[in-house]
Design a protein around this motif. Structure first.
Motif, short mmCIF file in Angstrom:
data_model
loop_
_atom_site.label_atom_id
_atom_site.label_comp_id
_atom_site.label_asym_id
_atom_site.label_seq_id
_atom_site.Cartn_x
_atom_site.Cartn_y
_atom_site.Cartn_z
N PHE A 161 0.80 -1.02 -0.29
CA PHE A 161 -0.03 -0.32 -0.49
C PHE A 161 0.60 0.75 0.52
CE2 PHE A 161 -2.41 -3.24 1.42
CZ PHE A 161 -3.77 -3.19 1.71
N THR A 162 0.56 2.49 -0.56
CA THR A 162 0.46 3.82 -0.45
C THR A 162 0.10 4.59 0.62
OG1 THR A 162 2.30 3.66 -1.56
CG2 THR A 162 2.29 5.35 -1.02
N PHE A 163 0.70 5.21 1.43
CA PHE A 163 -0.06 6.56 2.36
C PHE A 163 0.92 7.58 2.18
CE2 PHE A 163 -1.17 8.37 6.46
CZ PHE A 163 -2.17 8.54 6.36
N LYS A 164 -0.13 9.05 1.56
CA LYS A 164 1.23 9.67 1.97
C LYS A 164 2.59 9.92 0.86
CE LYS A 164 -2.40 12.61 5.18
NZ LYS A 164 -2.89 12.82 4.61
N GLY A 165 2.34 8.57 -0.14
CA GLY A 165 3.46 8.56 -0.51
C GLY A 165 4.83 8.03 0.02
N ARG A 166 4.22 7.36 1.08
CA ARG A 166 5.02 5.92 2.05
C ARG A 166 4.61 4.81 1.78
NH1 ARG A 166 8.15 5.35 6.36
NH2 ARG A 166 8.82 3.22 6.71
N GLN A 167 5.33 3.82 1.13
CA GLN A 167 5.42 2.61 1.05
C GLN A 167 4.67 1.52 2.32
OE1 GLN A 167 8.42 0.67 -0.62
NE2 GLN A 167 7.52 0.36 -2.66
N VAL A 168 3.34 0.69 2.94
CA VAL A 168 3.03 0.05 3.96
C VAL A 168 3.08 -1.27 3.67
CG1 VAL A 168 1.91 0.09 5.63
CG2 VAL A 168 2.34 2.42 5.43
N PHE A 169 3.79 -2.26 3.61
CA PHE A 169 3.46 -3.55 3.74
C PHE A 169 2.53 -4.60 4.60
CE2 PHE A 169 7.08 -2.25 1.74
CZ PHE A 169 6.85 -2.74 0.00
N VAL A 170 1.71 -5.04 4.36
CA VAL A 170 0.09 -5.82 5.07
C VAL A 170 0.95 -6.92 5.24
CG1 VAL A 170 -1.76 -5.49 6.55
CG2 VAL A 170 -0.10 -3.27 5.72
N VAL A 171 0.90 -7.55 5.58
CA VAL A 171 0.68 -9.17 6.07
C VAL A 171 -0.68 -9.89 6.74
CG1 VAL A 171 1.18 -11.03 6.41
CG2 VAL A 171 2.58 -9.34 5.65
N ALA A 172 -1.94 -9.72 5.58
CA ALA A 172 -3.22 -10.34 6.78
C ALA A 172 -2.81 -12.07 6.66
CB ALA A 172 -3.89 -10.68 5.75
N ASN A 173 -3.60 -12.57 8.73
CA ASN A 173 -2.29 -13.52 9.05
C ASN A 173 -3.96 -14.21 9.50
OD1 ASN A 173 0.32 -13.73 8.07
ND2 ASN A 173 0.11 -11.64 9.37
N HIS A 174 -4.06 -15.95 9.01
CA HIS A 174 -5.60 -16.71 10.26
C HIS A 174 -4.44 -17.63 10.23
CE1 HIS A 174 -9.32 -18.10 10.50
NE2 HIS A 174 -8.57 -18.85 12.08
N PHE A 175 -3.77 -17.84 11.38
CA PHE A 175 -2.42 -19.35 11.55
C PHE A 175 -3.64 -20.64 12.44
CE2 PHE A 175 1.32 -17.03 13.20
CZ PHE A 175 1.98 -16.39 11.73
N SER A 176 -2.99 -21.34 11.24
CA SER A 176 -3.66 -23.00 12.34
C SER A 176 -4.03 -22.77 13.07
CB SER A 176 -2.89 -24.38 11.86
OG SER A 176 -1.94 -24.09 12.23
#
Length: 589
Positions: free
Chosen positions: A441-456
């Motif tokens: 993602f990009t927020f106000k010009g800054r990269q942001v990496f998000v990982v959505a998780n649902h472990f076992s």
């Protein structure tokens, strides 16, 4: 060989305390007993496990031996009533609710029983043993013997261990007075109370599970033997109380262990617990939420979509990015080969718009059919919602169910080979489990990496209140391996840009003090901003009366300062849109 009890009595002259013995297994298991006296204290005249409880009004002087027992009559309603004085003959058996392999404790009972009246007059029921902070020991359970830690052969120490106390009362009348509710009423007509409100309390009236050795032995499940038409089961939330006395025979089941089967139910005192609202982020703050929406599909009731959307807008202040867990496919629980979830997500985003929220867009990757666990046919997966007026999403082709996303170096900036993309979906750690979804993602010009998780899940672990102590948590191994893979992905992003903003959020199905979370934080790749909350507020899920953490949002050093909020709107309430509370973090990346 003739079986003999600790008191020296044989099966022919046994009383109930002889049958129960001073361990968890009867010395007469598998033997026939004859003309055992007792007073009927309660009847279970419904379901497949009908029967009644019997108690000896003349106890021995050994606190380790119970004076009560359950008489199993199967699907036949027994022709007895509370207060009947009888003499009974039958076979002593040890019944393991859920099956012996489930790891729970057994219930000593009489089967194939025949009885006769010992007196025509109704008898006064034995006084219920009062369970309170003074009586329930602080220590939970002794450590077992042998490789499996079995505690069945250990002599009970009811003044030293909570589970030993409850076992010494198995089948006997016991109860609590003015009991605080620590686990809300379930759809099955049960709730959890505590005999000690000062045992690891939360600010909202619950009991905190803060470590593996904080089991909170004062918790007790309550169900009812009273006719529902005349005595509806109370609809209680955490923080409420059952005023007066709640009492009945002590039983054990495979969904939480020791239980008071109430023949007397306290009156519900509604303390009016409020659902929380998080603060609205500032114009330069990014808000990221995680929310397990519990098997959401078009087959879900419209009211569930309404409640989820109203919460996202009203309680969570319309987060910029939402990591969703348990999004089902478009046919829901129907096992028909469908894997797409467009209809599910469209229905949710439309409901959010109707509730006054933003026009969210969604991103996800369809899983392989029935490859990711969860409800058969449901094909649950993680997904992103994001507000395009606040954040940008750089769509890149290539993401699919089986292709691993790669991190590339784009002129000193990390770049995902597919956006969104799955992290190492072919690894053994993700077998029959949800694969994490990485988004750039990009927020106000800054990269942001998000990982959505649902472990076992924790399926297959030995129960906390079971006969093997300490219990084996076999499922931890898979979640730890999963955490290592997410940690490795984030490490690759940070190797390109050590100041990269990486957030891993979702239902990790594990505790802050677990090996899985240790693996997630290993090497300083992530930290847990939840740690900044007061200890008593670190929970978003209530299980068996314990308030605990399963959902997390961990952040890389490049994220900087984070404001963390667990928004209590579900887990403590009998009326839930999901069994999880959502969490929101706010940051200035």
């Amino acid at each position: 060989m003739t079986a003999v009890s600790a008191s020296g009595n044989t099966a022919e002259e046994a009383r109930l305390h002889d049958i129960q013995g001073n361990t968890r297994v009867s010395p007469f298991a598998g033997k026939q007993v004859t003309d055992v006296p007792g007073v009927v204290t309660a009847v279970r005249g419904f379901g497949k496990a009908q029967g009644f409880w019997l108690q000896d009004p003349k106890p021995d002087d050994d606190p380790a031996t119970s004076e009560g027992i359950f008489v199993f009559t199967g699907g036949e309603t027994p022709d007895v009533e509370p207060g009947d004085s009888i003499r009974i003959s039958g076979k002593v058996a040890e019944y393991y609710p859920g099956g012996e392999e489930a790891g729970g404790q057994s219930v000593t009972q009489l089967t194939d029983a025949k009885w006769k009246a010992a007196s025509k007059a109704k008898q006064k029921l034995p006084k219920a043993t009062a369970l309170n902070a003074d009586r329930v020991p602080d220590a939970y359970v002794p450590e077992g013997k042998g490789d499996d830690g079995n505690i069945e052969s250990l002599k009970l120490q009811p003044t030293k261990y909570a589970l030993d106390l409850y076992e010494s009362l198995e089948g006997m009348r016991a109860g609590v007075k003015d009991a605080p509710v620590t686990g809300p009423t379930t759809e099955f007509g049960e709730l959890w109370v505590t005999a000690d409100p000062d045992e690891h309390p939360t600010p909202r009236g619950g009991t905190l599970y803060g470590d593996y050795d904080q089991q909170n032995g004062a918790r007790m499940k309550v169900s009812s033997l009273l006719p529902r038409e005349e005595h509806p089961f109370p609809k209680a939330d955490v923080g409420d109380a059952l005023s007066g006395t709640t009492a009945g025979p002590v039983d054990y089941d495979n969904f939480g262990g020791y239980t008071v089967r109430a023949t007397t139910m306290g009156e519900l005192k509604d303390n009016k617990l409020k659902r929380e609202k998080t603060g609205k982020p500032g114009a330069d703050e990014l808000s990221v939420a995680t929310y397990n929406v519990e098997n959401l599909s078009p087959a879900s009731e419209s009211s569930k979509f309404d409640r989820l959307s109203e919460a996202l807008v009203g309680n969570l202040a319309s987060p910029d990015i939402v990591a969703l867990e348990e999004v089902q496919d478009d046919s829901g629980p129907d096992d028909d080969g469908t894997v797409s979830a467009g209809k599910t997500l469209d229905k949710l985003t439309a409901a959010i718009k109707k509730a006054g929220g933003p026009s969210y867009e969604s991103r996800q990757i369809d899983p392989e059919n029935n490859a990711d666990g969860g409800q058969p046919g449901g094909n649950i997966r993680v997904a992103f919602l994001f507000n395009p007026d606040r954040v940008e999403f750089a769509d890149r082709k290539g993401g699919d169910a089986t292709t691993a996303v790669k991190v590339t170096d784009d002129g000193g900036k990390p770049k995902l080979s597919a956006n969104p993309g799955r992290i190492s979906p072919q690894e053994e750690a993700w077998k029959e489990s949800r694969k994490p979804l990485a988004g750039e993602f990009t927020f106000k010009g800054r990269q942001v990496f998000v990982v959505a998780n649902h472990f076992s899940s924790k399926g297959g672990d030995q129960p906390m209140e079971g006969r093997n102590q300490p219990p084996t948590r076999e499922s931890e191994k898979q979640r730890t391996a999963q955490a290592e893979l997410v940690n490795s992905f984030a490490k690759k992003v940070e190797s390109v840009d050590k100041k990269a903003a990486v957030i891993a959020a979702g239902d990790f199905n594990d505790f802050p003090f677990s090996p899985a979370l240790d693996a997630m934080r290993k090497g300083g790749v992530f930290s847990s901003p939840m740690d900044e909350l007061p200890a008593g507020e670190r929970y978003g899920y209530v299980f068996n009366g314990n308030s605990q953490v399963l959902d997390h949002a961990v952040t890389s050093p490049g994220v900087g300062k984070v404001e963390y909020d667990i928004v209590h709107i579900n887990a403590e309430f009998h009326d839930q849109a999901s069994d999880h509370d959502p969490s929101v973090i706010r940051l200035k990346p």
